[in-house]
Scaffold this motif. Structure first.
Motif, mmCIF file in Angstrom:
data_model
loop_
_atom_site.group_PDB
_atom_site.id
_atom_site.type_symbol
_atom_site.label_atom_id
_atom_site.label_comp_id
_atom_site.label_asym_id
_atom_site.label_seq_id
_atom_site.Cartn_x
_atom_site.Cartn_y
_atom_site.Cartn_z
ATOM 1 N N UNK A 159 0.805 -1.223 0.000
ATOM 2 C CA UNK A 159 0.000 0.000 0.000
ATOM 3 C C UNK A 159 0.838 1.273 0.000
ATOM 4 N N UNK A 160 2.148 1.134 0.068
ATOM 5 C CA UNK A 160 3.027 2.303 0.020
ATOM 6 C C UNK A 160 3.065 2.803 -1.418
ATOM 7 N N UNK A 161 2.575 4.030 -1.651
ATOM 8 C CA UNK A 161 2.467 4.546 -3.019
ATOM 9 C C UNK A 161 3.511 5.593 -3.359
ATOM 10 N N UNK A 162 3.922 6.392 -2.365
ATOM 11 C CA UNK A 162 4.930 7.420 -2.610
ATOM 12 C C UNK A 162 5.883 7.481 -1.423
ATOM 13 N N UNK A 163 7.100 7.893 -1.701
ATOM 14 C CA UNK A 163 8.096 8.049 -0.646
ATOM 15 C C UNK A 163 9.121 9.064 -1.118
ATOM 16 N N UNK A 164 9.469 9.986 -0.224
ATOM 17 C CA UNK A 164 10.486 10.985 -0.535
ATOM 18 C C UNK A 164 11.720 10.695 0.300
ATOM 19 N N UNK A 165 12.817 10.457 -0.382
ATOM 20 C CA UNK A 165 14.079 10.199 0.313
ATOM 21 C C UNK A 165 14.749 11.528 0.645
ATOM 22 N N UNK A 166 15.257 11.686 1.859
ATOM 23 C CA UNK A 166 15.956 12.920 2.223
ATOM 24 C C UNK A 166 17.261 13.079 1.436
ATOM 25 N N UNK A 167 17.718 14.300 1.317
ATOM 26 C CA UNK A 167 18.941 14.599 0.567
ATOM 27 C C UNK A 167 20.172 13.920 1.168
ATOM 28 N N UNK A 168 20.164 13.604 2.449
ATOM 29 C CA UNK A 168 21.322 12.994 3.113
ATOM 30 C C UNK A 168 21.529 11.529 2.740
ATOM 31 N N UNK A 169 20.548 10.877 2.105
ATOM 32 C CA UNK A 169 20.654 9.446 1.785
ATOM 33 C C UNK A 169 21.827 9.194 0.847
ATOM 34 N N UNK A 170 22.699 8.247 1.264
ATOM 35 C CA UNK A 170 23.875 7.892 0.486
ATOM 36 C C UNK A 170 23.788 6.491 -0.107
ATOM 37 N N UNK A 171 22.999 5.600 0.543
ATOM 38 C CA UNK A 171 22.902 4.243 0.006
ATOM 39 C C UNK A 171 21.515 3.663 0.263
ATOM 40 N N UNK A 172 21.041 2.903 -0.731
ATOM 41 C CA UNK A 172 19.764 2.200 -0.646
ATOM 42 C C UNK A 172 20.011 0.789 -1.164
#
Length: 189
Positions: A159-172
């Protein structure tokens, strides 16, 4: 506070049950505590008692923590332990306290009714399988300082439709969103 509790008990112990809460003292009437208060409020609202979850941080919370499902959190606790809230099937919303800095792996895994999660700004890493199986998760507020998203953090969150990653994210991790079949918008820095 301990001396105050003793003094109150000596003078008014037949009417009240004082409880020390760090430097404060709670002074409820005999027979009244947070457990009875929640039960009375649930009856007023028509909420079944088996649908109530509680969270507490001190001795004055023991009555509600032993009567209802819930968790105890230390004041100023910095870590949500691994599997701390895993499989809490009736938990619908979580807003973790600002003191939390570390999330344990699997901490919220399988919270199938969870729809909304707000993480404190001090969290810098989402560990593996953190939210896996949160099948009704729709909204997650990620902390601005977040740097890493581990393996299968959001796995099986359809059910997760949108997500905003913060600018600090370095790895996923490449499996972080496995099974997020409705994820239509992932905004990255």
């Amino acid at each position: 506070a301990a001396r105050a509790v003793e003094w109150i008990r000596e003078r008014h112990g037949t009417f009240v049950n004082p409880l020390q809460n760090h430097v404060c003292v709670d002074i409820p009437p005999i027979g009244v505590d947070k457990g009875t208060g929640i039960a009375d409020y649930a009856a007023l609202m028509g909420t079944p008692l088996d649908q109530i979850w509680t969270a507490g941080d001190n001795y004055n919370d023991l009555a509600m923590l032993t009567r209802f499902r819930g968790c105890a959190m230390e004041n100023g606790v910095e870590e949500l332990a691994p599997k701390a809230l895993a499989d809490c099937a009736q938990l619908t919303r979580v807003q973790l306290p600002d003191s939390i800095r570390i999330l344990g792996h699997h901490a919220l895994q399988g919270c199938s009714a969870l729809t909304t999660l707000t993480l404190p700004d001090g969290v810098t890493e989402l560990p593996e399988v953190l939210l896996s199986g949160c099948t009704f998760l729709e909204s997650v507020k990620l902390p601005a300082q977040l740097k890493a998203i581990g393996a299968q953090v959001f796995a099986a969150c359809p059910h997760l439709t949108t997500l905003t990653l913060p600018a600090a994210v370095q790895s996923v991790d490449n499996s972080a969103f496995r099974g997020c079949t409705a994820l239509a918008a992932l905004t990255a820095p």
